[in-house]
Each structure stands twice: as structure tokens, then as C-alpha cells.
Design a protein around this motif. Structure first.
Motif, PDB file in Angstrom:
ATOM      1  N   SER A   1       0.656  -1.492  -0.217  1.00 30.82           N
ATOM      2  CA  SER A   1       0.011   0.626  -0.019  1.00 30.82           C
ATOM      3  C   SER A   1       0.733   0.676   0.485  1.00 30.82           C
ATOM      4  O   SER A   1       1.858   1.863   0.282  1.00 30.82           O
ATOM      5  N   TRP A   2       0.144   2.620  -0.262  1.00 31.15           N
ATOM      6  CA  TRP A   2       0.652   3.611  -0.093  1.00 31.15           C
ATOM      7  C   TRP A   2      -0.326   4.137   1.273  1.00 31.15           C
ATOM      8  O   TRP A   2      -1.459   4.607   1.151  1.00 31.15           O
ATOM      9  N   LEU A   3       0.242   4.976   2.306  1.00 31.43           N
ATOM     10  CA  LEU A   3      -0.250   5.442   3.272  1.00 31.43           C
ATOM     11  C   LEU A   3       0.302   6.754   3.286  1.00 31.43           C
ATOM     12  O   LEU A   3       1.219   6.983   3.803  1.00 31.43           O
ATOM     13  N   ILE A   4      -0.615   7.642   3.067  1.00 30.74           N
ATOM     14  CA  ILE A   4      -0.584   8.992   3.391  1.00 30.74           C
ATOM     15  C   ILE A   4      -0.955   9.785   4.292  1.00 30.74           C
ATOM     16  O   ILE A   4      -2.443   9.512   4.968  1.00 30.74           O
ATOM     17  N   TYR A   5      -0.091   9.794   5.139  1.00 28.78           N
ATOM     18  CA  TYR A   5      -0.580  10.118   6.802  1.00 28.78           C
ATOM     19  C   TYR A   5      -0.262  11.665   6.587  1.00 28.78           C
ATOM     20  O   TYR A   5       0.757  12.413   6.430  1.00 28.78           O
ATOM     21  N   ASN A   6      -1.135  12.598   7.195  1.00 27.28           N
ATOM     22  CA  ASN A   6      -1.402  13.779   7.079  1.00 27.28           C
ATOM     23  C   ASN A   6      -2.134  14.507   8.776  1.00 27.28           C
ATOM     24  O   ASN A   6      -3.398  13.993   9.525  1.00 27.28           O
ATOM     25  N   TYR A   7      -1.284  15.080   9.071  1.00 28.54           N
ATOM     26  CA  TYR A   7      -1.785  15.349  10.564  1.00 28.54           C
ATOM     27  C   TYR A   7      -1.541  17.225  10.580  1.00 28.54           C
ATOM     28  O   TYR A   7      -1.447  17.899  10.371  1.00 28.54           O
ATOM     29  N   LYS A   8      -2.901  18.054  10.230  1.00 34.14           N
ATOM     30  CA  LYS A   8      -2.841  19.512  10.138  1.00 34.14           C
ATOM     31  C   LYS A   8      -2.190  20.185   9.619  1.00 34.14           C
ATOM     32  O   LYS A   8      -1.356  20.872   8.807  1.00 34.14           O
ATOM     33  N   GLY A   9      -2.014  19.202   7.711  1.00 34.23           N
ATOM     34  CA  GLY A   9      -1.554  19.738   6.485  1.00 34.23           C
ATOM     35  C   GLY A   9      -0.508  19.399   6.232  1.00 34.23           C
ATOM     36  O   GLY A   9       0.385  20.215   5.372  1.00 34.23           O
ATOM     37  N   SER A  10       0.752  18.764   7.690  1.00 35.46           N
ATOM     38  CA  SER A  10       1.616  18.920   7.241  1.00 35.46           C
ATOM     39  C   SER A  10       2.218  17.906   5.721  1.00 35.46           C
ATOM     40  O   SER A  10       3.239  17.969   5.227  1.00 35.46           O
ATOM     41  N   ASN A  11       1.572  16.974   5.308  1.00 36.71           N
ATOM     42  CA  ASN A  11       1.328  16.447   4.121  1.00 36.71           C
ATOM     43  C   ASN A  11       0.720  16.891   2.566  1.00 36.71           C
ATOM     44  O   ASN A  11      -0.130  16.503   2.372  1.00 36.71           O
ATOM     45  N   PRO A  12       1.829  17.450   1.984  1.00 41.82           N
ATOM     46  CA  PRO A  12       1.095  17.813   0.969  1.00 41.82           C
ATOM     47  C   PRO A  12       0.367  17.173  -0.002  1.00 41.82           C
ATOM     48  O   PRO A  12      -0.788  17.400  -0.759  1.00 41.82           O
ATOM     49  N   PHE A  13       1.152  15.568   0.044  1.00 40.40           N
ATOM     50  CA  PHE A  13       0.988  14.541  -0.785  1.00 40.40           C
ATOM     51  C   PHE A  13      -1.326  14.817  -0.310  1.00 40.40           C
ATOM     52  O   PHE A  13      -0.909  13.779  -1.406  1.00 40.40           O
ATOM     53  N   PHE A  14      -0.971  14.660   0.758  1.00 40.76           N
ATOM     54  CA  PHE A  14      -2.396  14.577   0.487  1.00 40.76           C
ATOM     55  C   PHE A  14      -3.901  14.869   0.091  1.00 40.76           C
ATOM     56  O   PHE A  14      -4.581  14.942  -0.464  1.00 40.76           O
ATOM     57  N   GLU A  15      -3.205  16.368  -0.107  1.00 39.51           N
ATOM     58  CA  GLU A  15      -4.176  17.666  -1.047  1.00 39.51           C
ATOM     59  C   GLU A  15      -4.240  17.055  -2.369  1.00 39.51           C
ATOM     60  O   GLU A  15      -5.140  17.350  -3.442  1.00 39.51           O
ATOM     61  N   LYS A  16      -3.104  16.427  -2.330  1.00 38.95           N
ATOM     62  CA  LYS A  16      -2.256  16.032  -4.091  1.00 38.95           C
ATOM     63  C   LYS A  16      -3.641  15.400  -4.581  1.00 38.95           C
ATOM     64  O   LYS A  16      -4.546  14.769  -5.497  1.00 38.95           O
ATOM     65  N   ILE A  17      -3.450  14.403  -3.549  1.00 40.56           N
ATOM     66  CA  ILE A  17      -4.949  12.637  -3.830  1.00 40.56           C
ATOM     67  C   ILE A  17      -5.964  13.361  -4.119  1.00 40.56           C
ATOM     68  O   ILE A  17      -6.522  12.503  -4.941  1.00 40.56           O
ATOM     69  N   ILE A  18      -6.348  14.658  -2.799  1.00 33.86           N
ATOM     70  CA  ILE A  18      -7.712  14.468  -2.465  1.00 33.86           C
ATOM     71  C   ILE A  18      -8.522  15.262  -3.768  1.00 33.86           C
ATOM     72  O   ILE A  18      -9.206  15.022  -4.002  1.00 33.86           O
ATOM     73  N   GLY A  19      -6.905  16.093  -4.185  1.00 33.20           N
ATOM     74  CA  GLY A  19      -7.535  16.711  -5.512  1.00 33.20           C
ATOM     75  C   GLY A  19      -7.826  18.179  -5.094  1.00 33.20           C
ATOM     76  O   GLY A  19      -8.905  18.965  -5.647  1.00 33.20           O
ATOM     77  N   LYS A  20      -7.787  18.946  -3.960  1.00 37.93           N
ATOM     78  CA  LYS A  20      -8.047  19.958  -2.927  1.00 37.93           C
ATOM     79  C   LYS A  20      -7.966  20.373  -2.133  1.00 37.93           C
ATOM     80  O   LYS A  20      -7.623  19.805  -1.408  1.00 37.93           O
ATOM     81  N   LYS A  21      -7.967  21.898  -1.966  1.00 41.86           N
ATOM     82  CA  LYS A  21      -7.480  22.369  -0.458  1.00 41.86           C
ATOM     83  C   LYS A  21      -8.296  21.889   0.584  1.00 41.86           C
ATOM     84  O   LYS A  21      -9.658  22.303   0.294  1.00 41.86           O
TER      85      LYS A  21
END
Lengths: 399, 399
Positions: free
Chosen positions: B20-40
Motif C-alpha cells: 500500500s501507499w499510506l499517506i499520513y497527514n496531520y493538520k496539513g503536514s503532508n502536501p501529497f494528501f491534498e494532491k490525492i484528494i485534489g483540493k485544499k
């Protein structure tokens, strides 16, 4: 640069026999970098390090291209141009084996103190040979402690909140014959904040009946419920005085409209109230016996008590949170639920105690604030010992 | 949600036998979270996890309070309420021993792929028993590859940049009798970008004489130097077409005003030019021999060549950077200098090759772009083989 914070940090390092506090920041990844610098810094492009050591002037290690962003008097700047020169500077300033505090939380138990990426911590351990510990205690020590003036502001805010609560209950009783919504009451309270020269970030929570089962419910204008003559009501409100560096007060009370408090509500209230008071006594007893007590231990204690009363699964948040210039602040939280806050409860900090039980049709929470005055835990807010009953039989008033 | 990116990510996982690819985000720490979600996404308060697995629908593990921020069709949401239920969900979705990619860069060698805090990586290793590897290759594979249309946009941008350069050199020659500053020329170029329907984030670099010794010099209106009849001139300009998802072109050329090129400038130019061409051939030869080549290896190769020529200490930046919809993009950089980019140069990506030598009184940089077309590295920009000389004897023109 916040010289006062840096001075406190140096004291902490000295007392705890630490070599340095190393604040690593990459493009804004670490909020404590800006807290120490004392201003917002945009435009950083490369890894940047703030080094605080006991007997030295504060030092920044930065890429040459970024150094103009941080230059200021009394702050030593050392520039690197590539990874090798960066590593050489770090090695020079932080000898192998040094005990260094960083924004690192082992196993991520306290996310809000964990701001350095894993690769960089690897590098500090493997390539620099540093002994890395969490900076969570430094942060609590330098940024979490209230001054006397802050304590005063907190006490004033608490008194005002209590007055606002009383006025709110009166207002509801006097106006119950109108179509009164939760949102109306939230607006009423916000108006009072203004009148009393208080400010807040958001809120308050004004929730009737099953809405009070949602710990974070905030009434919206379009969807909020109407308050009726037999509603159960929960109000959670927090604010601080409009003075510099003032500290929040944050309280939650419950009330019953009409004369009749249902047995179940009364029973749940008693459990919540007792949990609140026992939790406070738990802290107080530990201090009396000179025993250090950690945030998560108080939460576990309270959770055990509610479980023993048969409602463990309905206590769905942490017991309490750090309070400061932000309502959720940087010191230890009473939490073994969302995080595991292993920090000690120490002199000079403040926090809430707010157990809650949330059933399907209603919820109860009771919230007080506590300040560790010297070595003495003190309750700093009014305490609710009985469910408020709101008289709904008042005659119509002419406006 | 970016279904196209997720599809590509799944392919990558399958081909590379990753769980798997596990994208962990805490309060905007990981820019790839929003890249995959596709929005801010603003307002997240708790740890949140995006889980991509080969044969499953994409899944988000979120605190109950945050789930409304991310809810959308086709995305499975699993809610937790406390650390224990979060851990249970993670354990259920990611069996012990799974090989999982995260935003983790061992020893922080590539900061821009390292966005998960050390405590969380600890937890994934120690408590979940996962085998964590860097997601840098996934990111390059799914976000770095150009489509045919993007390649086309890049080629068009490159042609336009070349035309603008020629017009700029002509303009300087024709107007040298006026007081012409670097800033004037930068403005001229920005005007041309507009005319040619190109857009850019900032720049260009227009630098004469010792200003060209500063790799990132950008002329300011108040302080920029005057271009004289015997100036040495460096122009670095980058832009992309105003079409959707277009890709930047980014080139640097040097010129001499007047007839006489100083010997030293000529000599340095030859070294830089040769380094540029040898670096490209180094990549090409590796591909021809089916040998994988890593970003840092090309930088080391170029750096060695410049060192052998006696100017190693004056090559003060990396050899090249990833190019995409941002001028500095997410794929492998040619860098052993600021970072150590251990990613392979792979099919479908583009980057710059831009060696430079910066002496006290002048600097030389020559920049081309390269695209890996199938398995064939191709230069996609005009190539400077001679120093441009700008005729400064033109008669005054009547405007």
C-alpha cells in the motif's frame, strides 16, 4: 527573536542537563521555529536550524539563499551552501553524543509536539550521533506557564463567563414564550462577550436534548433546534479578556428547563460531577504526596471511574486540555484517549477538567479549570454542584 | 479525489510488489494528501490517513470529527474516535509485515519527499509492524510523468522562449544608447511572455557582469545595474503555455555586448558547455546500455568534470531540477549537492541540465531541458553552442 522564551529554554536545558534544543524547520514544517523567532517567516526554501545551547548566543544554521529572512541583532547566522557544509556545521555545533531536544514524540503519542520528519531524525541519530529526546517538556516549561498577570486575566474571564451564564439562563426563562433557538442563545452569548470585553476564537456550544449528545455541537443559524419549555440544555463557553497575553477561561454547565429534572439526567449529572471532583482530588493528592502525575494518568483515573459507573463507552473525549493564550494550548493535556500525554503536570500551567457522558437522547458535561499555583492545584472557575433549573412560567414581558 | 493519480499509484504498487501507499497527514503536514484528494482541505484537527491498496477502493481513516471534510463518492471512510480505535483500524487494513510506502526519506536525503514525523514512522514500524519504504518513486511515477500533450506544451514553450531571447538580444543591441537596466530587460521579457501567451511564477534572471555571479539574482527596479556596451550578460527565463496542465520550459543563455569576448569568459563558457553536453551523454549512454542512472550520479559526474577543469568550488548549485507543471517539480533532481537524490531517472520525466561556474566578476550558466522519451533521453530546448555577441554599434533609431 523571543529572548524571554530563549532565556527560559536555556534554564530548562541547564536544569535538565541537556546540551541543546535543536529546532529544525523545512518550509514552515515546525511551528516552534516561528514561535522562537517571534514572527511569521515566508519564503524559506531550504532546511533551517535554530540551535539553543546553555552558554551560547542563539544560532541559526541556514542555507545562504535563506539567510536574509532570519537576520537580526543578537542572533548568530551560520550559512551553508550544500548538504556537506550543512552537516559540517551541525557536527561542529552539536558534538557526537550530545543530548538534544527536538520536536519528536516517540511513537507519535503526542502529535502536536512531533514536527520533525523521520528522515531528519534518522540523520541526527545516525550521521550526527546525537541522543534525541522529545522537546515536549521544554515547550510546556517555556510557553505553557502562566505569569501572575495571566492568571489574573484568567480569573477575571472566569467570573465574567459565570455572569454571562446567569444572564443567559435568565434570558431563556424570560423569553421562552418566543421561538427561541440554540443559535439565538449563542448569538446572545456572543453579544455578551462583546459587552464584557471578552474575545474568543469560536463557539459557544449551546445544545438542547439530543444535540447535547454531540460534544462539539455548534448551532448553525439554519439548522439549530428550538428551545422548549422542557428542554435539557448544555452550554460550553470559553473566552479571554481583550488584554495582551490574556489566558482563556473555559467552562461547561448544564440546565433543565421547567421544574422536572428526569431521573436519568440527575443520575448522569451526579456521575459526571463526582468524576470531575475525584479527578481534581487525584491531582491534588499526588501533589500533596510529592508524587509527579502525568496527563494521561488523570484521564485514565477518570475513565476508570466512569467505567465503574457503567458508562465508560459514553465518555468519548479526553478528560481535559491545556489552557493558555489559546483555548487549546501547548502544555500537557489530560489525555489517554486520543493521544497518550506522558508529560507531567507541573507548576504554573493550567488546564480544563471536563468529563462527559453522552447518551442517545442527551449528554452531560461539567467543566472546570485548574491552575497549579506553586505546588498547589487550584480550581479557578465557578463550580456547578446542582443542575440549574430554568423557570419557564414567567409571564410575558413587554419588550 | 484524483482517480487518475490513484489508478497510476495502484499500477506502481502492483509492479513494485508493494502492499500500500499510506499517506499520513496531520493538520496539513503532508502536501501529497491534498494532491490525492485534489483540493485544499482546511479545518482538519486530527491525524488522518489515506490508504491506497492494489485491489481495493481508496480508503480514508479519520477521526469522526473530521470525516465531513473529506467525504465524497467512491471514497470509503472509516472513522475512529480515539487512539485505540485508530490503531485497530490501521492494524485491520495494514497487516503486520506489509511493505508500505510513506513520505519518508531515509536520513532526510530528499527533504521534499519527507513529510511524516519521526514519531508516526516509529509507530508504524514498532506498533503496526510495517515495513516502511520511501514513496519518492511513486510520486515520481504518478505525478512526474508528462503526457504527450504536456510534452507538446513544453516544446512549444521552449520555441517561444528562444524567440523571446532573440528578440531580447536584438532589443538590447538596438537600444544600447539609452540607459538600459537589467530591470528594463526583465520587464521587456515579461511583456513578451504576455504577448506569446506564456505564464510564469517569477523571474527572469537578467544579470550583467558580477551580478551574473549570483545564481539566483533577480533585478529589482531600484537597484538593478545598467547594461553597458561591453557588459557580460546572463539570462535565465522559464515559462509555460497558458493551457491546462502545461509544462514549463526553462533555459539559460549568456551573451557578450560588443565584439570582444574576454578570453576568460570564453574559457569558462567552453567548460560549462562541455559539462552540459557530457552530462547529457552520460545519461544517454546509461540508457543505451540499459543501466539505471540516479539523479545524484549525474550531478557527481558533472561536478567531477568541473573539478577536473579546476573550477569545482565555483559550481555552487545542483546540476538540474525536475520540471513539470511547476518549474521545480516533484521528480528526481540531478543533485548530490544540496540533497542526495537517489531516485532513478525514469521514462516520461523531464528535467534541466544547467551547470554553472560563478567567479567573482562574472558567472556562466548554460541550461537545457531533457525529456526521457520512452527509453530515449532527448534534449527539448534550443542549445547554445557559442556565446552570443550583441552588436552595440547600431545607429540610433527614431522611435
Amino acid at each position: 527573536m523571543k529572548t524571554e522564551l530563549i532565556k527560559k529554554a536555556k534554564n530548562h536545558l541547564r536544569q535538565n542537563k541537556l546540551s541543546s534544543w535543536l529546532i529544525y524547520n523545512y518550509k514552515g514544517s515546525n511551528p516552534f521555529f516561528e514561535k522562537i523567532i517571534g514572527k511569521k517567516i515566508d519564503g524559506l526554501t531550504r532546511p533551517i536550524w535554530f540551535v539553543i545551547k546553555v552558554d551560547q548566543e542563539p544560532l541559526i544554521i541556514t542555507h545562504k539563499l535563506d539567510s536574509n529572512f532570519v537576520r537580526e541583532e543578537g542572533l548568530i547566522i551560520e550559512e551553508y551552501t550544500d548538504r556537506k557544509s550543512m552537516m559540517n556545521l551541525l557536527k561542529e555545533k552539536l558534538p557526537t553524543g550530545s543530548k538534544v531536544a527536538m520536536e519528536y514524540s516517540p511513537n507519535g503519542l503526542i502529535p502536536r509536539t512531533s514536527f520533525v520528519d523521520a528522515g531528519t531524525i534518522d540523520m541526527c541519530k545516525n550521521e550526527l550521533g546525537l541522543n534525541i529526546i522529545s522537546s515536549a517538556n521544554i515547550i510546556q516549561d517555556i510557553a505553557g506557564k502562566w505569569t501572575e498577570k495571566q492568571l489574573e486575566s484568567h480569573l477575571i474571564a472566569g467570573e465574567k463567563l459565570k455572569e454571562i451564564l446567569e444572564e443567559t439562563f435568565d434570558f431563556i426563562g424570560s423569553n421562552i414564550h418566543w421561538k427561541l433557538t440554540e443559535f439565538d442563545i449563542a448569538e446572545f452569548i456572543r453579544g455578551k462577550f462583546d459587552r464584557y470585553e471578552l474575545e474568543t476564537d469560536h463557539g459557544p456550544v449551546v445544545a438542547v436534548n439530543q444535540n447535547s449528545s454531540l460534544p462539539h455541537y455548534e448551532p448553525k443559524e439554519e439548522t439549530s433546534s428550538i428551545i422548549t419549555r422542557n428542554s435539557w440544555l448544555l452550554i460550553d463557553l470559553w473566552a479571554k479578556t481583550k488584554t495582551e497575553n490574556s489566558v482563556y477561561s473555559d467552562i461547561t454547565w448544564v440546565a433543565q428547563l421547567g421544574d422536572t429534572i428526569p431521573d436519568e439526567n440527575q443520575k448522569i449529572f451526579e456521575i459526571v460531577k463526582n468524576t470531575r471532583d475525584l479527578s481534581f482530588n487525584f491531582i491534588k493528592d499526588n501533589f500533596k504526596n510529592n508524587k509527579l502525575v502525568k496527563g494521561f494518568e488523570v484521564d485514565q483515573f477518570a475513565r476508570q471511574h466512569i467505567s465503574d459507573s457503567g458508562y465508560g463507552e459514553f465518555f468519548i473525549h479526553r478528560l481535559g486540555h491545556s489552557i493558555g493564550t489559546d483555548v487549546h494550548s501547548v502544555s500537557v493535556n489530560l489525555d489517554s484517549f486520543e493521544t497518550v500525554d506522558e508529560r507531567n503536570i507541573t507548576e504554573g500551567i493550567g488546564f480544563s477538567i471536563e468529563p462527559g457522558i453522552y447518551l442517545d437522547n442527551f449528554g452531560v458535561r461539567s467543566e472546570i479549570n485548574v491552575f497549579i499555583n506553586d505546588q498547589n492545584p487550584e480550581i479557578t472557575t465557578p463550580i456547578q454542584n446542582e443542575i440549574i433549573t430554568i423557570n419557564t412560567k414567567s409571564p410575558r414581558k413587554n419588550n
